[in-house]
Scaffold this motif. Structure first.
Motif, PDB file in Angstrom:
ATOM      1  N   ARG A 124       0.836  -1.203   0.000  1.00 54.24           N
ATOM      2  CA  ARG A 124       0.000   0.000   0.000  1.00 54.24           C
ATOM      3  C   ARG A 124       0.873   1.258   0.000  1.00 54.24           C
ATOM      4  O   ARG A 124       0.584   2.227  -0.705  1.00 54.24           O
ATOM      5  CB  ARG A 124      -0.940  -0.008   1.206  1.00 54.24           C
ATOM      6  N   ILE A 125       1.934   1.230   0.794  1.00 50.83           N
ATOM      7  CA  ILE A 125       2.865   2.366   0.811  1.00 50.83           C
ATOM      8  C   ILE A 125       3.497   2.536  -0.565  1.00 50.83           C
ATOM      9  O   ILE A 125       3.576   3.663  -1.094  1.00 50.83           O
ATOM     10  CB  ILE A 125       3.960   2.141   1.878  1.00 50.83           C
ATOM     11  N   PHE A 126       3.935   1.445  -1.143  1.00 49.33           N
ATOM     12  CA  PHE A 126       4.632   1.505  -2.428  1.00 49.33           C
ATOM     13  C   PHE A 126       3.699   1.999  -3.529  1.00 49.33           C
ATOM     14  O   PHE A 126       4.077   2.835  -4.351  1.00 49.33           O
ATOM     15  CB  PHE A 126       5.184   0.131  -2.780  1.00 49.33           C
ATOM     16  N   ARG A 127       2.484   1.500  -3.529  1.00 48.14           N
ATOM     17  CA  ARG A 127       1.512   1.895  -4.552  1.00 48.14           C
ATOM     18  C   ARG A 127       1.152   3.369  -4.426  1.00 48.14           C
ATOM     19  O   ARG A 127       1.161   4.114  -5.417  1.00 48.14           O
ATOM     20  CB  ARG A 127       0.259   1.015  -4.429  1.00 48.14           C
ATOM     21  N   ALA A 128       0.835   3.809  -3.215  1.00 49.84           N
ATOM     22  CA  ALA A 128       0.319   5.166  -3.018  1.00 49.84           C
ATOM     23  C   ALA A 128       1.416   6.228  -2.982  1.00 49.84           C
ATOM     24  O   ALA A 128       1.296   7.280  -3.617  1.00 49.84           O
ATOM     25  CB  ALA A 128      -0.491   5.224  -1.722  1.00 49.84           C
ATOM     26  N   GLU A 129       2.509   5.966  -2.259  1.00 52.00           N
ATOM     27  CA  GLU A 129       3.500   7.004  -2.003  1.00 52.00           C
ATOM     28  C   GLU A 129       4.677   6.989  -2.977  1.00 52.00           C
ATOM     29  O   GLU A 129       5.377   7.997  -3.105  1.00 52.00           O
ATOM     30  CB  GLU A 129       4.010   6.886  -0.565  1.00 52.00           C
ATOM     31  N   PHE A 130       4.903   5.844  -3.636  1.00 51.11           N
ATOM     32  CA  PHE A 130       6.028   5.757  -4.557  1.00 51.11           C
ATOM     33  C   PHE A 130       5.580   5.672  -6.022  1.00 51.11           C
ATOM     34  O   PHE A 130       6.121   6.355  -6.879  1.00 51.11           O
ATOM     35  CB  PHE A 130       6.913   4.561  -4.200  1.00 51.11           C
ATOM     36  N   LEU A 131       4.590   4.817  -6.299  1.00 47.56           N
ATOM     37  CA  LEU A 131       4.078   4.732  -7.666  1.00 47.56           C
ATOM     38  C   LEU A 131       3.032   5.809  -7.956  1.00 47.56           C
ATOM     39  O   LEU A 131       2.778   6.138  -9.113  1.00 47.56           O
ATOM     40  CB  LEU A 131       3.448   3.355  -7.907  1.00 47.56           C
ATOM     41  N   HIS A 132       2.393   6.313  -6.897  1.00 49.07           N
ATOM     42  CA  HIS A 132       1.326   7.329  -7.014  1.00 49.07           C
ATOM     43  C   HIS A 132       0.174   6.825  -7.893  1.00 49.07           C
ATOM     44  O   HIS A 132      -0.300   7.510  -8.791  1.00 49.07           O
ATOM     45  CB  HIS A 132       1.885   8.648  -7.563  1.00 49.07           C
ATOM     46  N   VAL A 133      -0.259   5.620  -7.591  1.00 47.70           N
ATOM     47  CA  VAL A 133      -1.414   5.013  -8.250  1.00 47.70           C
ATOM     48  C   VAL A 133      -2.483   4.785  -7.191  1.00 47.70           C
ATOM     49  O   VAL A 133      -2.178   4.274  -6.106  1.00 47.70           O
ATOM     50  CB  VAL A 133      -1.045   3.674  -8.918  1.00 47.70           C
ATOM     51  N   ASP A 134      -3.727   5.145  -7.487  1.00 48.86           N
ATOM     52  CA  ASP A 134      -4.756   4.997  -6.465  1.00 48.86           C
ATOM     53  C   ASP A 134      -5.093   3.521  -6.226  1.00 48.86           C
ATOM     54  O   ASP A 134      -4.637   2.637  -6.943  1.00 48.86           O
ATOM     55  CB  ASP A 134      -5.999   5.828  -6.793  1.00 48.86           C
ATOM     56  N   MET A 135      -5.888   3.287  -5.193  1.00 48.03           N
ATOM     57  CA  MET A 135      -6.114   1.945  -4.693  1.00 48.03           C
ATOM     58  C   MET A 135      -7.253   1.193  -5.385  1.00 48.03           C
ATOM     59  O   MET A 135      -7.615   0.107  -4.948  1.00 48.03           O
ATOM     60  CB  MET A 135      -6.406   1.991  -3.186  1.00 48.03           C
TER      61      MET A 135
END
Length: 359
Positions: A124-135
């Motif tokens: 979740r951290i990687f998706r939201a804060e690093f890839l900047h892709v929503d959930m």
């Protein structure tokens, strides 16, 4: 001496294959005895093995010759083909790293706990804060995101036993993905990202992680690490918000039972680009299926339809997205094009290493 004999031994090519190759059985036996092959024989055998002729000529580094610390999820000492492929992929990654030369900003998380909860948290951290892709969205653009945001190049390799490899060297980070279908390759890519994030910290002394089978590792010593990588991959590709949103849409738009069915799972799998098995286990881990329910449903689908993909086709579930696996490699080549123009890097060789067709 060429690498041909090692290739023949690793692939266990018997005399019965001589006719299909286009040489005699006696000549194949001579090549096993280290006879020097002709140019035509190298061409014929390369075509038969579906590899480049160069791979049969240039010996790969093995054992003490390797420059890289090798870790794996299988016992490569007892698996000649797996070990041969692992060494060849390591050689390729080492050469690609030297040729590209630019660093990767992919983070490393020190001493990260190896639990299913922590795997989901990290994804979740990687998706939201690093890839900047929503959930709620699938991420078919994962290969492109890794390159654009971190300078991490994921590229395809030919391998029968090895699924993928993750590699760090002096600030670079690379991922090699064996050519399979998009479903398997996307999951393997996410799995290898996990190794780069939490398992391979060595930026100065080379380190590589080789995965022979990301879903069913045979090495008990790394079972915890592989379990974590698979949990990370599943949760990165199917975040809980996206899963629930898709189920809500299906139940709102279709008349049918309220409980989770094979149709729902197959729809989730196609929406997020995973296998039916990964989507079903994700539902089970979230408590949407009883324990053991994923395996039961999948077994019933296979019994009736032969495979989950055939089942989805029969029900006319929307097809999967496509993935541009060439994007990182082609953009990496553009980045080093000045080196190509100066003659420091061979464009033809880089296309060969990165499994690209010359345009």
């Amino acid at each position: 001496m060429t690498a041909l004999r090692d290739y023949l031994l690793a692939r266990q090519i018997g005399k019965g294959a001589a006719g299909n190759i286009g040489i005699t059985a006696d000549r194949l036996d001579s090549l096993y005895s280290n006879a020097e092959p002709t140019v035509e024989e190298v061409r014929l055998i390369a075509r038969f093995l579906k590899v480049s002729a160069r791979e049969l000529i240039v010996p790969i580094r093995t054992g003490s010759e390797r420059r890289t610390k090798l870790r794996s999820n299988f016992n490569y000492i007892r698996d000649s083909l797996g070990y041969h492929e692992a060494c060849r992929i390591e050689n390729t990654l080492d050469e690609v790293s030297d040729s590209l030369g630019f660093p990767s900003d992919l983070p490393y998380f020190v001493d990260y706990p190896k639990t299913s909860q922590s795997a989901e948290h990290l994804s979740r951290i990687f998706r939201a804060e690093f890839l900047h892709v929503d959930m709620v969205k699938p991420i078919p653009q994962l290969p492109a995101l890794l390159f654009d945001k971190f300078g991490t190049v994921a590229f395809r390799v030919k391998a029968r036993k090895v699924d993928g490899a993750s590699y760090r060297k002096g600030g670079t980070a690379l991922i090699a993905i064996a050519e399979r279908n998009d479903i398997r390759m996307l999951f393997t890519l996410a799995h290898e990202v996990s190794h780069l994030l939490v398992d391979i910290e060595d930026d100065t002394n080379n380190e590589i992680w080789i995965d022979e089978d990301v879903l069913y590792p045979s090495n008990n010593e790394v079972r915890e690490v592989e379990f974590f990588a698979n949990e990370f991959a599943a949760t990165l590709l199917i975040p809980v918000e996206g899963l629930l949103e898709e189920l809500k849409y299906l139940r709102r738009s279709l008349v049918g039972p309220a409980q989770l069915t094979a149709f729902h799972i197959a729809s989730v799998a196609r929406k997020f680009g995973t296998s039916f098995s990964v989507a079903a286990r994700r539902c089970e881990n979230l408590g949407l299926l009883d324990f053991g329910g994923a395996a039961t449903i999948e077994a019933e689908i296979k019994r009736k339809y032969g495979s989950a993909e055939k089942y989805a086709n029969v029900l006319k579930i929307a097809p999967r997205f496509t993935i541009n696996w060439d994007y990182p490699s082609r953009n990496a080549l553009q980045k080093i094009y000045p080196l190509v123009e100066e003659g420091e890097v061979s464009l033809t060789r880089m296309h060969d290493l990165l499994s690209l067709k010359m345009m």
